[in-house]
Motif scaffolding. Sequence first.
Motif, mmCIF file in Angstrom:
data_model
loop_
_atom_site.group_PDB
_atom_site.id
_atom_site.type_symbol
_atom_site.label_atom_id
_atom_site.label_comp_id
_atom_site.label_asym_id
_atom_site.label_seq_id
_atom_site.Cartn_x
_atom_site.Cartn_y
_atom_site.Cartn_z
ATOM 1 N N GLU A 274 0.261 1.004 -6.751
ATOM 2 C CA GLU A 274 -0.555 2.197 -6.535
ATOM 3 C C GLU A 274 0.355 3.393 -6.307
ATOM 4 O OE1 GLU A 274 -1.966 1.804 -1.988
ATOM 5 O OE2 GLU A 274 -2.894 0.328 -3.327
ATOM 6 N N HIS B 202 -6.120 -4.799 -7.105
ATOM 7 C CA HIS B 202 -4.946 -5.584 -6.704
ATOM 8 C C HIS B 202 -5.192 -7.083 -6.908
ATOM 9 C CE1 HIS B 202 -2.101 -2.611 -5.211
ATOM 10 N NE2 HIS B 202 -3.106 -1.962 -4.674
ATOM 11 N N ARG C 135 -9.978 -0.773 -4.461
ATOM 12 C CA ARG C 135 -8.530 -0.995 -4.282
ATOM 13 C C ARG C 135 -8.230 -2.485 -4.187
ATOM 14 N NH1 ARG C 135 -5.387 1.435 1.015
ATOM 15 N NH2 ARG C 135 -3.438 1.987 -0.026
ATOM 16 N N LYS D 139 0.837 -1.199 0.000
ATOM 17 C CA LYS D 139 0.000 0.000 0.000
ATOM 18 C C LYS D 139 0.872 1.248 0.000
ATOM 19 C CE LYS D 139 -3.921 -2.054 2.417
ATOM 20 N NZ LYS D 139 -4.815 -1.945 3.568
ATOM 21 N N TYR E 229 -3.945 6.412 -8.161
ATOM 22 C CA TYR E 229 -3.897 5.696 -9.436
ATOM 23 C C TYR E 229 -3.383 4.296 -9.182
ATOM 24 C CZ TYR E 229 -4.663 9.467 -12.812
ATOM 25 O OH TYR E 229 -5.218 10.451 -13.581
ATOM 26 N N PHE E 230 -3.864 3.365 -10.003
ATOM 27 C CA PHE E 230 -3.413 1.983 -9.960
ATOM 28 C C PHE E 230 -2.837 1.683 -11.333
ATOM 29 C CE2 PHE E 230 -6.599 2.756 -6.849
ATOM 30 C CZ PHE E 230 -6.074 2.164 -5.717
ATOM 31 N N VAL F 289 0.041 -5.196 -9.695
ATOM 32 C CA VAL F 289 -0.506 -3.835 -9.702
ATOM 33 C C VAL F 289 0.179 -3.009 -8.617
ATOM 34 C CG1 VAL F 289 -2.575 -2.446 -9.209
ATOM 35 C CG2 VAL F 289 -2.738 -4.461 -10.693
#
Length: 132
Positions: free
Chosen positions: A40, A32, A28, A5, A49-50, A38
Amino acid sequence: MTYTKDSRVDAYIDGLPGWQQDICREVRDLVHAADPEVAETIKRTRQPYFVLQGNICALLAAKDHVNVFLYDGAIVPDPEGIITAGHENKTARTVAFRQGEAINAPALTAMFRQIIANNRAGGWRKLKRDSS
């Protein structure tokens, strides 16, 4: 599910009303879960943004809803009709969630996976150009 995170994304989500936090956290988790690679980040000063070999989606909380911007160049199928805005947009479409609305997790996850596959294939711009 565990993933790395970004504390800036945590700060963005933590500053929202509870119902918007719930939506953002679920989205979120879904993005993921779509692919363990992925990542962030924050772009445009404070917007989550991812990304994975390009933008997948971004979150933006508004007064009465949360927008999930899908960076798909409008080439990702939407068989369940979850897109709420940007149908004619050339870069991103939007799925808006309001308080009390359920997220169609299977449909959104399928879209995330397709966007990721498109990113890995060179991105939606390349795919659109090659299909013309």
